[in-house]
Design an enzyme around this catalytic site. Structure first.
Site, PDB file in Angstrom:
ATOM      1  N   GLY A   1       0.748  -1.243   0.000  1.00 24.91           N
ATOM      2  CA  GLY A   1       0.000   0.000   0.000  1.00 24.91           C
ATOM      3  C   GLY A   1       0.779   1.295   0.000  1.00 24.91           C
ATOM      4  O   GLY A   1       0.199   2.350  -0.247  1.00 24.91           O
TER       5      GLY A   1
ATOM      6  N   ARG B   1      -4.156   3.540 -16.466  1.00 26.41           N
ATOM      7  CA  ARG B   1      -4.450   4.255 -15.220  1.00 26.41           C
ATOM      8  C   ARG B   1      -5.111   5.617 -15.430  1.00 26.41           C
ATOM      9  O   ARG B   1      -6.060   5.943 -14.717  1.00 26.41           O
ATOM     10  CB  ARG B   1      -3.195   4.386 -14.352  1.00 26.41           C
ATOM     11  CG  ARG B   1      -2.633   3.028 -13.903  1.00 26.41           C
ATOM     12  CD  ARG B   1      -1.502   3.176 -12.891  1.00 26.41           C
ATOM     13  NE  ARG B   1      -1.990   3.660 -11.616  1.00 26.41           N
ATOM     14  CZ  ARG B   1      -1.884   4.894 -11.180  1.00 26.41           C
ATOM     15  NH1 ARG B   1      -1.247   5.799 -11.897  1.00 26.41           N
ATOM     16  NH2 ARG B   1      -2.401   5.255 -10.040  1.00 26.41           N
TER      17      ARG B   1
ATOM     18  N   TYR C   1      -8.643   5.497 -13.621  1.00 26.16           N
ATOM     19  CA  TYR C   1      -8.691   6.181 -12.319  1.00 26.16           C
ATOM     20  C   TYR C   1      -8.618   7.692 -12.448  1.00 26.16           C
ATOM     21  O   TYR C   1      -8.613   8.385 -11.431  1.00 26.16           O
ATOM     22  CB  TYR C   1      -7.497   5.772 -11.453  1.00 26.16           C
ATOM     23  CG  TYR C   1      -7.297   4.293 -11.230  1.00 26.16           C
ATOM     24  CD1 TYR C   1      -8.232   3.544 -10.526  1.00 26.16           C
ATOM     25  CD2 TYR C   1      -6.147   3.655 -11.693  1.00 26.16           C
ATOM     26  CE1 TYR C   1      -8.020   2.194 -10.296  1.00 26.16           C
ATOM     27  CE2 TYR C   1      -5.933   2.304 -11.463  1.00 26.16           C
ATOM     28  CZ  TYR C   1      -6.874   1.580 -10.765  1.00 26.16           C
ATOM     29  OH  TYR C   1      -6.657   0.251 -10.534  1.00 26.16           O
TER      30      TYR C   1
ATOM     31  N   CYS D   1     -10.493   5.030 -29.769  1.00 28.08           N
ATOM     32  CA  CYS D   1     -11.793   5.678 -29.926  1.00 28.08           C
ATOM     33  C   CYS D   1     -12.550   5.752 -28.611  1.00 28.08           C
ATOM     34  O   CYS D   1     -13.610   5.128 -28.448  1.00 28.08           O
ATOM     35  CB  CYS D   1     -12.613   4.920 -30.964  1.00 28.08           C
ATOM     36  SG  CYS D   1     -11.696   4.739 -32.487  1.00 28.08           S
ATOM     37  N   GLU D   2     -11.990   6.447 -27.654  1.00 26.81           N
ATOM     38  CA  GLU D   2     -12.615   6.704 -26.349  1.00 26.81           C
ATOM     39  C   GLU D   2     -12.147   8.087 -25.929  1.00 26.81           C
ATOM     40  O   GLU D   2     -10.960   8.386 -26.019  1.00 26.81           O
ATOM     41  CB  GLU D   2     -12.104   5.719 -25.278  1.00 26.81           C
ATOM     42  CG  GLU D   2     -12.377   4.264 -25.524  1.00 26.81           C
ATOM     43  CD  GLU D   2     -13.754   3.807 -25.056  1.00 26.81           C
ATOM     44  OE1 GLU D   2     -14.421   4.563 -24.315  1.00 26.81           O
ATOM     45  OE2 GLU D   2     -14.153   2.700 -25.455  1.00 26.81           O
TER      46      GLU D   2
ATOM     47  N   TYR E   1       1.093  -1.313 -12.280  1.00 28.37           N
ATOM     48  CA  TYR E   1      -0.258  -1.270 -12.838  1.00 28.37           C
ATOM     49  C   TYR E   1      -0.250  -0.599 -14.216  1.00 28.37           C
ATOM     50  O   TYR E   1      -1.190   0.083 -14.609  1.00 28.37           O
ATOM     51  CB  TYR E   1      -1.238  -0.596 -11.862  1.00 28.37           C
ATOM     52  CG  TYR E   1      -1.176  -1.225 -10.483  1.00 28.37           C
ATOM     53  CD1 TYR E   1      -1.736  -2.476 -10.271  1.00 28.37           C
ATOM     54  CD2 TYR E   1      -0.513  -0.608  -9.425  1.00 28.37           C
ATOM     55  CE1 TYR E   1      -1.654  -3.088  -9.027  1.00 28.37           C
ATOM     56  CE2 TYR E   1      -0.424  -1.213  -8.175  1.00 28.37           C
ATOM     57  CZ  TYR E   1      -0.995  -2.450  -7.984  1.00 28.37           C
ATOM     58  OH  TYR E   1      -0.903  -3.058  -6.761  1.00 28.37           O
TER      59      TYR E   1
HETATM   60  C1  LIG Z   1      -2.818  -5.019  -4.516  1.00 28.77           C
HETATM   61  C2  LIG Z   1      -2.379  -5.703  -3.285  1.00 28.77           C
HETATM   62  C3  LIG Z   1      -1.116  -5.442  -2.732  1.00 28.77           C
HETATM   63  C4  LIG Z   1      -0.172  -4.430  -3.320  1.00 28.77           C
HETATM   64  O1  LIG Z   1      -0.599  -3.139  -3.114  1.00 28.77           O
HETATM   65  P1  LIG Z   1       0.331  -1.892  -3.522  1.00 28.77           P
HETATM   66  O2  LIG Z   1      -0.495  -0.727  -3.199  1.00 28.77           O
HETATM   67  O3  LIG Z   1       0.637  -2.031  -4.957  1.00 28.77           O
HETATM   68  O4  LIG Z   1       1.554  -1.977  -2.665  1.00 28.77           O
HETATM   69  C5  LIG Z   1      -0.746  -6.149  -1.610  1.00 28.77           C
HETATM   70  N1  LIG Z   1      -1.572  -7.050  -1.042  1.00 28.77           N
HETATM   71  C6  LIG Z   1      -2.804  -7.319  -1.539  1.00 28.77           C
HETATM   72  C7  LIG Z   1      -3.656  -8.333  -0.865  1.00 28.77           C
HETATM   73  C8  LIG Z   1      -3.241  -6.656  -2.668  1.00 28.77           C
HETATM   74  O5  LIG Z   1      -4.458  -6.911  -3.154  1.00 28.77           O
END
Ligand SMILES: *Cc1c(COP(=O)(O)O)cnc(C)c1O
Length: 422
Positions: free
Chosen positions: A247, A320, A324, A350-351, A379
């Protein structure tokens, strides 16, 4: 702001106005391998990984790279050789991890919908633990392990109901999300798991979202997990692995998230002495700023309203921005002198969402000019598709002054490879 700062990585820097990846000019790579082209810096990726490692030095830990961020086996292999494990979301990712040489005992398997085939595959591969996301999944694992004459090592993915305060599409740790087991239902589920004949309770897991700026949401989650761990201990259930997920965010547009070293140090401070192995699952932070997507301007289209640079990359190569509304900095590969202009950088699909950037300050462009879309390593290719009959791009890994192709550009044959005519 200079273009140098916009690459978000010191491994993508200018020399006399030319963008380099480590010690190779990006222009020479584009000429050799064609465009669109993902260019990765090995050092950029390993620097982040080593930051995590140094931050966790001295405590038992395992860094499971989240393969979904980027599944290129040449990149995963680099990490595995440095001691990384893998976090999976599917059987296909288990195959990638194995192909890249990640040992089973360093693999954890997350995901709300593991199928029977995937569970069998994971048990045969001897992975560290299946991170279980529901009671029916736990029951299925118990049954399948029994049929195979195995004991399945599991963690329960706890949904700690903590707001990661990130983009709603990448936030996963609230009660209303499909992920994990609600906190208050975890203790009873652990008790059931501990009583199942073919289950070995090994760990506890959570993952609350992506693009976090600091460690505080994970520290909150960790506090809740360790509290639950103590509660389970009093019931005779031992937890040896605590997995707090991934995360940590990266700089896309001037943000200043913690470095991997700072982030890991905070986790270490909290868990030191707890008598468990800490598992983390970073994805974006390792790969995000380790690549740029290089593209070539096909046309410069000037209308009385706007100036568009129509490039040869599109949302099928890097989704992305379209999915997003994500911001990616865009820099010229050859930074010419002269005044900057506001330009919309768009793909040919075409978007209306096939736009990499609006009103970007760039030098006057001509058809043929190369641009680099920054922070494209996580990603990026992972979400690439064949939409609009476009084949997926090539990938190149730079190591110092050497570059090697780590994925061939696809050809039209790939478009119908698995289609059946008549
Ligand atoms: C997507 C995901 C991650 C990685 O998340 P990042 O934000 O890319 O670090 C880790 N664990 C789980 C269970 C995930 O779904």
């Amino acid at each position: 702001m200079s273009f140098d700062e916009l690459t978000n990585s010191r491994f993508f820097a200018y020399r006399d106005g030319d963008l380099f990846a480590e010690s190779i000019s990006v222009r020479s790579l584009a000429e050799q391998y064609g465009t669109p082209l993902y260019v990765y810096s090995r050092e950029a990726m390993l620097e982040v990984f080593d930051g995590y490692r140094r931050g966790l030095e001295g405590i038992p830990h395992l860094i499971c790279y989240a393969i979904k961020a980027n599944g290129n086996i040449a990149l995963i292999k680099q990490l595995a050789e440095r001691g990384a494990g893998a976090d999976l979301t599917s059987g296909g990712e288990l195959a990638l991890a194995q192909k890249a040489g990640v040992p089973g005992e360093r693999i954890v398997f997350s995901g709300v919908g593991k199928t029977r085939d995937e569970i069998e595959y994971a048990l045969n591969a001897g992975i560290l633990m299946l991170n279980v996301e529901s009671e029916p999944e736990l029951e299925a694992i118990d049954q399948i392990a029994g049929e195979m004459g195995k004991k399945a090592p599991v963690a329960i993915r706890v949904n700690p109901n903590i707001d990661a305060k990130t983009h709603p599409k990448i936030s996963t740790g609230l009660r209303e999300h499909k992920f994990g087991v609600p906190f208050e239902e975890c203790a009873p589920l652990y008790e059931r798991a501990a009583a199942m004949p073919n289950i070995e309770v090994r760990g506890m897991a959570s993952h609350i979202g992506s693009s976090l700026a600091d460690a505080s949401p994970l520290l909150q989650a960790l506090n809740r997990l360790l509290g639950l761990r103590d509660d389970l201990k009093s019931k005779g259930i031992e937890i040896s692995y605590v997995d707090v997920g991934g995360g940590l965010g990266i700089r896309y547009q001037g943000e200043s998230p913690l470095t991997s070293h700072e982030f890991a140090s905070e986790l270490k401070k909290r868990i030191e002495g707890a008598g468990v192995t800490l598992v983390i699952e970073p994805g974006r932070s390792i790969m995000g700023n380790a690549a740029v997507l290089v593209c070539r301007t096909v046309y410069v289209k000037k209308t009385s309203y706007r100036t568009f640079a129509v490039v040869d990359a599109a949302m099928n190569d890097l989704a992305r921005p379209a999915i997003y509304g994500a911001h990616h900095n865009i820099v010229p590969v050859c930074a010419k002198e002269g005044t900057l202009q506001k330009i919309d950088v768009v793909g040919p699909i075409c978007e209306s969402s096939d736009v990499f950037g609006k009103d970007r300050e760039l030098p006057e462009l001509q058809s043929g000019d190369l641009l680099a879309i920054c922070s494209a390593g996580a990603y990026g290719y992972a979400m690439a598709s064949y939409y609009n009959g476009r084949v997926r791009p090539a990938e190149v890994l730079v190591e110092g002054s050497e570059a090697r192709l780590i994925r061939l550009r696809e050809t039209y044959d790939d478009l119908w490879r698995n289609q059946v005519l008549d």
